[in-house]
Design a protein around this motif. Structure first.
Motif, PDB file in Angstrom:
ATOM      1  N   ILE A  83      26.165  59.161  62.572  1.00 14.93           N
ATOM      2  CA  ILE A  83      26.170  57.811  62.051  1.00 14.93           C
ATOM      3  C   ILE A  83      24.781  57.091  62.531  1.00 14.93           C
ATOM      4  CG2 ILE A  83      27.335  55.736  61.650  1.00 14.93           C
ATOM      5  CD1 ILE A  83      29.852  57.344  62.401  1.00 14.93           C
ATOM      6  N   TYR A  84      24.500  57.059  63.629  1.00 17.90           N
ATOM      7  CA  TYR A  84      23.510  56.425  64.018  1.00 17.90           C
ATOM      8  C   TYR A  84      22.542  57.264  65.013  1.00 17.90           C
ATOM      9  CZ  TYR A  84      25.651  52.105  62.262  1.00 17.90           C
ATOM     10  OH  TYR A  84      26.405  51.145  61.582  1.00 17.90           O
ATOM     11  N   PRO A  85      21.949  58.038  64.579  1.00 18.32           N
ATOM     12  CA  PRO A  85      21.190  59.086  65.380  1.00 18.32           C
ATOM     13  C   PRO A  85      19.753  58.375  65.754  1.00 18.32           C
ATOM     14  CG  PRO A  85      20.981  59.880  63.062  1.00 18.32           C
ATOM     15  CD  PRO A  85      21.985  58.576  63.189  1.00 18.32           C
ATOM     16  N   PRO A  86      19.189  59.029  66.596  1.00 19.47           N
ATOM     17  CA  PRO A  86      17.736  58.164  67.203  1.00 19.47           C
ATOM     18  C   PRO A  86      16.786  57.881  65.934  1.00 19.47           C
ATOM     19  CG  PRO A  86      18.236  59.872  68.404  1.00 19.47           C
ATOM     20  CD  PRO A  86      19.251  59.945  67.539  1.00 19.47           C
ATOM     21  N   GLN A  87      16.573  58.659  64.868  1.00 18.06           N
ATOM     22  CA  GLN A  87      15.739  58.511  63.848  1.00 18.06           C
ATOM     23  C   GLN A  87      16.225  57.442  62.978  1.00 18.06           C
ATOM     24  OE1 GLN A  87      17.393  61.295  64.294  1.00 18.06           O
ATOM     25  NE2 GLN A  87      18.314  62.375  62.395  1.00 18.06           N
ATOM     26  N   VAL A  88      17.501  57.022  62.872  1.00 18.46           N
ATOM     27  CA  VAL A  88      18.047  55.992  62.436  1.00 18.46           C
ATOM     28  C   VAL A  88      17.812  54.526  63.120  1.00 18.46           C
ATOM     29  CG1 VAL A  88      20.002  54.880  61.347  1.00 18.46           C
ATOM     30  CG2 VAL A  88      19.548  57.059  60.708  1.00 18.46           C
ATOM     31  N   THR A  89      18.392  54.476  64.194  1.00 22.09           N
ATOM     32  CA  THR A  89      18.249  53.505  65.207  1.00 22.09           C
ATOM     33  C   THR A  89      16.849  52.949  65.436  1.00 22.09           C
ATOM     34  OG1 THR A  89      18.279  54.815  67.220  1.00 22.09           O
ATOM     35  CG2 THR A  89      20.646  53.883  66.284  1.00 22.09           C
ATOM     36  N   ALA A  90      15.888  53.941  65.501  1.00 19.59           N
ATOM     37  CA  ALA A  90      14.485  53.662  65.694  1.00 19.59           C
ATOM     38  C   ALA A  90      14.145  52.610  64.523  1.00 19.59           C
ATOM     39  CB  ALA A  90      13.500  54.668  65.575  1.00 19.59           C
ATOM     40  N   ARG A  91      14.615  52.544  63.416  1.00 23.63           N
ATOM     41  CA  ARG A  91      14.230  51.573  62.327  1.00 23.63           C
ATOM     42  C   ARG A  91      14.965  50.291  62.388  1.00 23.63           C
ATOM     43  NH1 ARG A  91      14.800  56.559  59.460  1.00 23.63           N
ATOM     44  NH2 ARG A  91      16.724  55.891  58.476  1.00 23.63           N
ATOM     45  N   MET A  92      15.897  50.278  63.090  1.00 25.17           N
ATOM     46  CA  MET A  92      16.826  49.071  63.121  1.00 25.17           C
ATOM     47  C   MET A  92      16.322  47.955  64.030  1.00 25.17           C
ATOM     48  SD  MET A  92      20.570  51.251  63.171  1.00 25.17           S
ATOM     49  CE  MET A  92      21.478  49.930  62.992  1.00 25.17           C
ATOM     50  N   ASP A  93      16.812  46.856  63.804  1.00 25.71           N
ATOM     51  CA  ASP A  93      16.225  45.725  64.499  1.00 25.71           C
ATOM     52  C   ASP A  93      17.186  45.370  65.847  1.00 25.71           C
ATOM     53  OD1 ASP A  93      14.256  44.825  62.893  1.00 25.71           O
ATOM     54  OD2 ASP A  93      15.511  43.518  61.708  1.00 25.71           O
ATOM     55  N   ASP A  94      18.491  45.787  65.479  1.00 25.95           N
ATOM     56  CA  ASP A  94      19.484  45.501  66.907  1.00 25.95           C
ATOM     57  C   ASP A  94      20.432  46.740  66.798  1.00 25.95           C
ATOM     58  OD1 ASP A  94      20.648  44.401  68.973  1.00 25.95           O
ATOM     59  OD2 ASP A  94      21.794  42.968  67.657  1.00 25.95           O
ATOM     60  N   PRO A  95      19.858  47.872  67.020  1.00 30.06           N
ATOM     61  CA  PRO A  95      20.923  49.256  66.759  1.00 30.06           C
ATOM     62  C   PRO A  95      22.075  48.920  67.991  1.00 30.06           C
ATOM     63  CG  PRO A  95      18.914  49.669  68.004  1.00 30.06           C
ATOM     64  CD  PRO A  95      18.582  48.165  67.437  1.00 30.06           C
ATOM     65  N   GLU A  96      21.880  48.507  69.113  1.00 35.38           N
ATOM     66  CA  GLU A  96      22.863  48.475  69.897  1.00 35.38           C
ATOM     67  C   GLU A  96      24.121  47.813  69.447  1.00 35.38           C
ATOM     68  OE1 GLU A  96      19.943  46.958  70.480  1.00 35.38           O
ATOM     69  OE2 GLU A  96      19.060  48.684  71.785  1.00 35.38           O
ATOM     70  N   THR A  97      24.008  46.748  68.760  1.00 33.96           N
ATOM     71  CA  THR A  97      25.146  45.851  68.060  1.00 33.96           C
ATOM     72  C   THR A  97      25.995  46.810  67.195  1.00 33.96           C
ATOM     73  OG1 THR A  97      24.215  44.002  68.258  1.00 33.96           O
ATOM     74  CG2 THR A  97      25.943  44.060  66.803  1.00 33.96           C
ATOM     75  N   PHE A  98      25.169  47.557  66.364  1.00 31.86           N
ATOM     76  CA  PHE A  98      25.838  48.438  65.548  1.00 31.86           C
ATOM     77  C   PHE A  98      26.523  49.734  66.083  1.00 31.86           C
ATOM     78  CE2 PHE A  98      22.782  46.085  62.718  1.00 31.86           C
ATOM     79  CZ  PHE A  98      23.467  45.659  61.804  1.00 31.86           C
ATOM     80  N   VAL A  99      25.716  50.291  67.186  1.00 30.42           N
ATOM     81  CA  VAL A  99      26.363  51.461  67.821  1.00 30.42           C
ATOM     82  C   VAL A  99      27.730  50.839  68.669  1.00 30.42           C
ATOM     83  CG1 VAL A  99      25.831  53.175  69.680  1.00 30.42           C
ATOM     84  CG2 VAL A  99      24.223  52.290  67.958  1.00 30.42           C
ATOM     85  N   ALA A 100      27.410  49.732  69.231  1.00 28.87           N
ATOM     86  CA  ALA A 100      28.847  49.485  70.058  1.00 28.87           C
ATOM     87  C   ALA A 100      29.906  48.883  69.051  1.00 28.87           C
ATOM     88  CB  ALA A 100      28.209  48.165  70.709  1.00 28.87           C
ATOM     89  N   ARG A 101      29.785  48.318  67.915  1.00 32.38           N
ATOM     90  CA  ARG A 101      30.803  48.378  66.807  1.00 32.38           C
ATOM     91  C   ARG A 101      31.426  49.730  66.362  1.00 32.38           C
ATOM     92  NH1 ARG A 101      34.782  46.324  65.746  1.00 32.38           N
ATOM     93  NH2 ARG A 101      35.540  46.139  63.542  1.00 32.38           N
ATOM     94  N   ALA A 102      30.690  50.613  66.048  1.00 33.67           N
ATOM     95  CA  ALA A 102      31.123  51.723  65.664  1.00 33.67           C
ATOM     96  C   ALA A 102      32.151  52.462  66.926  1.00 33.67           C
ATOM     97  CB  ALA A 102      30.041  52.729  65.332  1.00 33.67           C
ATOM     98  N   LYS A 103      31.281  52.590  68.040  1.00 39.22           N
ATOM     99  CA  LYS A 103      32.042  53.038  69.044  1.00 39.22           C
ATOM    100  C   LYS A 103      33.265  52.189  69.493  1.00 39.22           C
ATOM    101  CE  LYS A 103      28.194  55.696  71.001  1.00 39.22           C
ATOM    102  NZ  LYS A 103      27.545  55.809  72.083  1.00 39.22           N
ATOM    103  N   SER A 104      33.660  51.029  69.253  1.00 37.64           N
ATOM    104  CA  SER A 104      34.534  50.260  69.412  1.00 37.64           C
ATOM    105  C   SER A 104      35.899  50.892  68.982  1.00 37.64           C
ATOM    106  CB  SER A 104      34.300  48.891  69.198  1.00 37.64           C
ATOM    107  OG  SER A 104      34.598  48.680  67.598  1.00 37.64           O
ATOM    108  N   LEU A 105      35.646  51.716  67.949  1.00 34.56           N
ATOM    109  CA  LEU A 105      36.875  52.311  67.325  1.00 34.56           C
ATOM    110  C   LEU A 105      37.436  53.325  68.408  1.00 34.56           C
ATOM    111  CD1 LEU A 105      38.361  52.918  64.584  1.00 34.56           C
ATOM    112  CD2 LEU A 105      36.608  54.569  64.174  1.00 34.56           C
ATOM    113  N   ALA A 106      36.622  54.074  68.982  1.00 33.67           N
ATOM    114  CA  ALA A 106      37.066  55.040  69.993  1.00 33.67           C
ATOM    115  C   ALA A 106      37.836  54.457  71.211  1.00 33.67           C
ATOM    116  CB  ALA A 106      35.802  55.783  70.673  1.00 33.67           C
ATOM    117  N   ARG A 107      37.300  53.101  71.729  1.00 33.67           N
ATOM    118  CA  ARG A 107      38.166  52.608  72.729  1.00 33.67           C
ATOM    119  C   ARG A 107      39.490  52.156  72.043  1.00 33.67           C
ATOM    120  NH1 ARG A 107      32.878  50.629  73.160  1.00 33.67           N
ATOM    121  NH2 ARG A 107      33.472  48.633  72.116  1.00 33.67           N
ATOM    122  N   MET A 108      39.671  51.441  70.771  1.00 31.04           N
ATOM    123  CA  MET A 108      40.754  51.241  70.284  1.00 31.04           C
ATOM    124  C   MET A 108      41.787  52.383  70.027  1.00 31.04           C
ATOM    125  SD  MET A 108      41.450  48.767  67.072  1.00 31.04           S
ATOM    126  CE  MET A 108      40.723  47.548  67.631  1.00 31.04           C
TER     127      MET A 108
END
Length: 127
Positions: A83-108
């Motif tokens: 979903i957010y591999p390095p080649q995608v996150t490298a082009r994003m302004d704030d990738p940590e926010t998006f990755v954390a949001r996606a991974k919050s599903l695993a915590r839930m």
């Protein structure tokens, strides 16, 4: 449009709902489908996903446990590699926010497993 993934919990008043935008939700729905064996459940998940919701608590066992465990244990790596591999996150302004949001599903999913285990809804062998 915001879409919903709803998790089983220990009972009334314990809502475990995760919301996402269409593109992230579509990735999650596809991931869930890959872990559902029951044909009718697969059709129900696909129909629900098309309408913007996935109700994991409506899956039959053992698919429900299998999906929850996969979301908890496998999904974080899927986020990093698909979903957010390095080649995608490298082009994003704030990738940590998006990755954390996606991974919050695993915590839930982990929370759902813990609640179900504590309530005796499933055996304590899920890990």
């Amino acid at each position: 449009m915001t879409k919903l993934v709803s998790f089983p919990s220990s009972g009334p008043g314990e809502d475990l709902n995760w919301f996402a935008t269409s593109s992230l939700f579509d990735e999650v729905a596809a991931f869930v489908l890959r872990h559902v064996a029951d044909d009718r459940a697969r059709r129900d998940i696909a129909a629900g996903a098309a309408s913007g919701h996935v109700f994991i608590g409506e899956l039959p066992e053992p698919d429900q446990t299998k999906v929850l465990t996969a979301l908890r244990d496998i999904f974080p790596g899927h986020v990093d590699s698909e979903i957010y591999p390095p080649q995608v996150t490298a082009r994003m302004d704030d990738p940590e926010t998006f990755v954390a949001r996606a991974k919050s599903l695993a915590r839930m999913a982990g929370r759902s497993i813990a609640l179900r285990t504590a309530s005796g809804a499933v055996p304590d062998s899920e890990g």
